[in-house]
Enzyme design. Structure first.
Site, PDB file in Angstrom:
ATOM      1  N   TYR A 182       0.822  -1.214   0.000  1.00 54.52           N
ATOM      2  CA  TYR A 182       0.000   0.000   0.000  1.00 54.52           C
ATOM      3  C   TYR A 182       0.853   1.259   0.000  1.00 54.52           C
ATOM      4  CZ  TYR A 182      -4.717  -1.731   0.308  1.00 54.52           C
ATOM      5  OH  TYR A 182      -5.919  -2.298   0.001  1.00 54.52           O
TER       6      TYR A 182
ATOM      7  N   GLN B 227     -15.931   4.322  -6.261  1.00 53.39           N
ATOM      8  CA  GLN B 227     -15.241   3.211  -5.592  1.00 53.39           C
ATOM      9  C   GLN B 227     -13.760   3.534  -5.453  1.00 53.39           C
ATOM     10  OE1 GLN B 227     -16.832  -0.738  -7.448  1.00 53.39           O
ATOM     11  NE2 GLN B 227     -17.168   0.861  -8.945  1.00 53.39           N
TER      12      GLN B 227
ATOM     13  N   CYS C  29       0.531   4.106  15.643  1.00 59.00           N
ATOM     14  CA  CYS C  29      -0.329   5.181  16.130  1.00 59.00           C
ATOM     15  C   CYS C  29       0.459   6.127  17.050  1.00 59.00           C
ATOM     16  CB  CYS C  29      -1.497   4.555  16.885  1.00 59.00           C
ATOM     17  SG  CYS C  29      -2.560   5.755  17.677  1.00 59.00           S
TER      18      CYS C  29
ATOM     19  N   ASN D 260     -17.747   2.222 -20.441  1.00 64.31           N
ATOM     20  CA  ASN D 260     -16.721   1.315 -19.911  1.00 64.31           C
ATOM     21  C   ASN D 260     -16.039   0.566 -21.045  1.00 64.31           C
ATOM     22  OD1 ASN D 260     -15.540   0.148 -17.429  1.00 64.31           O
ATOM     23  ND2 ASN D 260     -16.306  -1.774 -18.271  1.00 64.31           N
TER      24      ASN D 260
ATOM     25  N   HIS E  87     -15.540   3.274  -0.861  1.00 63.98           N
ATOM     26  CA  HIS E  87     -14.450   2.363  -0.499  1.00 63.98           C
ATOM     27  C   HIS E  87     -13.360   3.081   0.301  1.00 63.98           C
ATOM     28  CE1 HIS E  87     -15.377  -0.942  -3.743  1.00 63.98           C
ATOM     29  NE2 HIS E  87     -16.275  -0.874  -2.781  1.00 63.98           N
TER      30      HIS E  87
ATOM     31  N   CYS F 210      -7.362   2.529  18.922  1.00 59.21           N
ATOM     32  CA  CYS F 210      -7.938   3.674  19.643  1.00 59.21           C
ATOM     33  C   CYS F 210      -8.640   4.661  18.718  1.00 59.21           C
ATOM     34  CB  CYS F 210      -6.854   4.394  20.462  1.00 59.21           C
ATOM     35  SG  CYS F 210      -5.704   5.354  19.444  1.00 59.21           S
TER      36      CYS F 210
ATOM     37  N   CYS G 281      -1.280   5.510  20.763  1.00 54.84           N
ATOM     38  CA  CYS G 281      -1.163   4.276  21.569  1.00 54.84           C
ATOM     39  C   CYS G 281      -0.093   3.311  21.058  1.00 54.84           C
ATOM     40  CB  CYS G 281      -2.523   3.573  21.655  1.00 54.84           C
ATOM     41  SG  CYS G 281      -2.986   2.740  20.120  1.00 54.84           S
TER      42      CYS G 281
END
Ligand code: NAD
Length: 246
Positions: free
Chosen positions: A65, A99, A146, A212, A117, A128, A149
């Protein structure tokens, strides 16, 4: 069938809601998922795009990602995004349900955008709930944690196995069921529940139009299908329509 016929449908069947998928952003240089050059031809979604895969090995999924989403920050809206923003401004389009997680509709100037999405703009802590801008998460790679936390952050995009954001999906269903015309752009219409939105429109007595490259399961139900590039088609559509609100 022609763009002129699509323009006629848009004149006759208001309000118009647009449903977009990855295909509207390929002309910005973002690969889609399922076409021959799509992301899932190179990466197994079961290994990289499910919430279970993320929880089992966040570093591996963040590596995927992180690279993919960092590259999204560098791309620009294309003619298709710009034409839809213009059509909204001129009164022809009421809302866009997307999306896509790339944020390009808003960057092109569209105002009513429902992101079913999620989006790459932020990442959140599963423990948290703290939310940070995506750039801050990227700065904390390989496993962003995070700031509150210390647990792992997750990009705020919907992974397979996760529920869709309820408020956004409720709004999308309402928009689709009340639409006089649902214009689908650049989606294979294979991923549910979003792929069910055309049925909401048809059940409500509205028309369906599809722009499309390639076939979809709903082509038989559509009043018009245009198998062509989203950018050129939407630009021609905007050209064919005079201002509605004057
Ligand atoms: P999909 O890959 O299943 O389908 C995209 C469709 O668009 C294909 O039928 C393809 O032939 C068509 N297409 C590609 N380029 C086109 C163009 N220039 N003009 C017209 N059509 C074109 O994508 P989908 O239906 O959106 O699938 C849903 C999933 O894809 C969602 O989970 C979404 O979050 C995700 N996704 C988003 C992005 C993004 O944010 N840009 C990118 C990849 C995938």
């Amino acid at each position: 069938m022609s763009v002129e016929y699509l323009a006629e449908l848009m004149r006759a069947h208001q309000p118009c809601v647009v449903l977009t998928g990855a295909g509207i952003s390929t002309e910005s240089g973002i690969p889609d998922f399922r076409s021959p050059t799509g992301i899932w031809r190179r990466y197994d979604p079961m290994e990289y795009a499910t919430i279970d895969a993320f929880l089992a090995d966040p570093e591996k999924v963040w590596d995927f990602y992180g690279k993919r989403l960092a590259s999204l920050a560098e791309v620009e809206p294309n003619d298709g995004h710009r034409a839809l923003a213009q059509l909204e401004q001129r009164g022809w389009v009421d809302a866009i349900v997307t999306q896509n997680v790339d944020g390009l509709h808003a960057r092109a100037g569209s105002r009513t955008v429902v992101e079913v999405h999620g989006s790459i703009r932020t990442s959140s802590c599963l423990e948290c709930g703290t939310t940070v801008p995506f750039a801050d998460a990227l700065a904390r790679l390989p496993v962003p944690t995070c700031p509150t936390c210390g647990r792992v952050l997750k990009p705020d995009v919907v992974m397979f196995g996760e529920l869709l954001p309820q408020a956004a999906m409720d709004r999308a269903v309402r928009l689709a069921s009340e639409a006089g015309l649902l214009l689908v752009v650049g989606s294979s219409l294979e991923v549910y529940p979003v792929a069910g939105l055309p049925l909401e429109t048809l059940a409500g007595g509205g028309k369906l139009a599809i722009v499309n490259r390639g076939e979809t399961q709903f082509d038989v139900d559509a009043a018009v299908c245009i198998d062509a590039g989203a950018g050129e088609t939407l630009a021609a559509l905007a050209e064919a329509l005079a201002d509605r609100l004057q």
